[in-house]
Write a protein that holds these residues in place. Structure first.
Motif, PDB file in Angstrom:
ATOM      1  N   CYS A  83       0.880  -1.140  -0.069  1.00 31.05           N
ATOM      2  CA  CYS A  83      -0.073  -0.065  -0.102  1.00 31.05           C
ATOM      3  C   CYS A  83       0.878   1.297   0.050  1.00 31.05           C
ATOM      4  CB  CYS A  83      -0.893  -0.008   1.364  1.00 31.05           C
ATOM      5  SG  CYS A  83      -2.165  -1.046   0.947  1.00 31.05           S
ATOM      6  N   LEU A  95      -9.917   0.826  -2.706  1.00 32.35           N
ATOM      7  CA  LEU A  95      -8.694   0.232  -2.719  1.00 32.35           C
ATOM      8  C   LEU A  95      -8.095  -0.835  -3.528  1.00 32.35           C
ATOM      9  CD1 LEU A  95      -6.279   0.033  -0.593  1.00 32.35           C
ATOM     10  CD2 LEU A  95      -7.976  -1.590   0.658  1.00 32.35           C
ATOM     11  N   LEU A  99      -4.753  -0.498  -5.661  1.00 28.50           N
ATOM     12  CA  LEU A  99      -3.598  -1.142  -5.194  1.00 28.50           C
ATOM     13  C   LEU A  99      -2.942  -1.663  -6.371  1.00 28.50           C
ATOM     14  CD1 LEU A  99      -2.252  -2.315  -2.607  1.00 28.50           C
ATOM     15  CD2 LEU A  99      -3.586  -4.355  -2.810  1.00 28.50           C
ATOM     16  N   LYS A 224      -4.036  -0.900   4.102  1.00 32.40           N
ATOM     17  CA  LYS A 224      -4.278   0.393   4.383  1.00 32.40           C
ATOM     18  C   LYS A 224      -5.622   0.472   5.455  1.00 32.40           C
ATOM     19  CE  LYS A 224      -5.411   5.066   2.950  1.00 32.40           C
ATOM     20  NZ  LYS A 224      -4.538   5.934   3.821  1.00 32.40           N
TER      21      LYS A 224
END
Length: 226
Positions: A83, A95, A99, A224
């Motif tokens: 992350c 996310l 990512l 994260k």
């Protein structure tokens, strides 16, 4: 391994990246660390003395610092499951796609920046460590993988070009093409430390691909927190 060998490890704030840094320093290698938490790296550098170099700034600035300090680089380890490359304002809904995207972009950036350093080394080596997400195909899995939809395929396509420059490429992946491993592998309970030890112990063999299938991704690549 001794202080004549130099390593640059990216995304080494925590998890597998941090474990690689600790293991390499313990083996008396020269190590450069880059990632989101620069204060942590500077504290580690004070603890480990001349064996650890904390890198600040953007990717090219980091490479310029290494050029100034070392002149050449033996091994670049790109932790491409982390992350550390995410923007600060990312949301939980964004996310997964972010990512995958940011890790793929990081691979390109670090390869480009480190190339002038690698070609100056005697036996340069690039290691890219993928996780289950970043190794995934970005399209219908029933379609053939391509360099446009698959980071592993993009890296395999780069291997021949790197080899022409005398640079070996090892891809650490959670799974390999069925043609290479017809019998499915059983995922293991890797910790960051045991995975780092396994990867580093196999680097001298310069395998094209190392399969490292893990049960708990969060122990290797913490996600994260929101």
């Amino acid at each position: 391994m001794d202080d004549s060998q130099s390593f640059w490890v990216t995304a080494s704030t925590n998890g597998l990246g941090a474990a690689l840094i600790e293991a390499l320093v313990h083996r008396q290698a020269r190590v450069a660390a880059s990632g989101r938490n620069n204060l942590q790296f500077h504290a580690m550098a004070r603890r480990h003395g001349g064996h650890l170099l904390a890198l600040d700034g953007d990717t090219q600035h980091q490479a310029d610092r290494l050029k100034l300090e070392w002149g050449a680089l033996d091994t670049l380890i790109i932790n491409a499951g982390a992350c550390d490359y995410l923007p600060a304002d990312i949301t939980e809904n964004q996310l997964l796609q972010a990512l995958i995207k940011t890790n793929a972009e990081a691979v390109e950036r670090y390869l480009d920046a480190a190339l002038p350093l690698l070609v100056e080394a005697r036996r340069p080596h690039v290691v890219v460590i993928l996780n289950l997400y970043t190794a995934a195909q970005l399209s219908d899995p029933s379609f053939p993988a391509s360099i446009a939809t698959s980071l592993p395929e993009r890296l395999r396509e780069k291997r021949a070009k790197l080899r022409q420059l005398g640079i070996d490429l090892t891809i650490v992946t959670p799974y390999a093409p069925p043609s290479q491993h017809p019998v499915p592998r059983v995922p293991e309970q890797w910790t960051a430390q045991s995975a780092a030890t396994e990867i580093l112990s196999r680097l001298p063999d310069r395998e094209e691909e190392i399969v490292l299938e893990a049960l708990e991704l969060r122990t290797l690549w913490p996600l994260k927190s929101f």
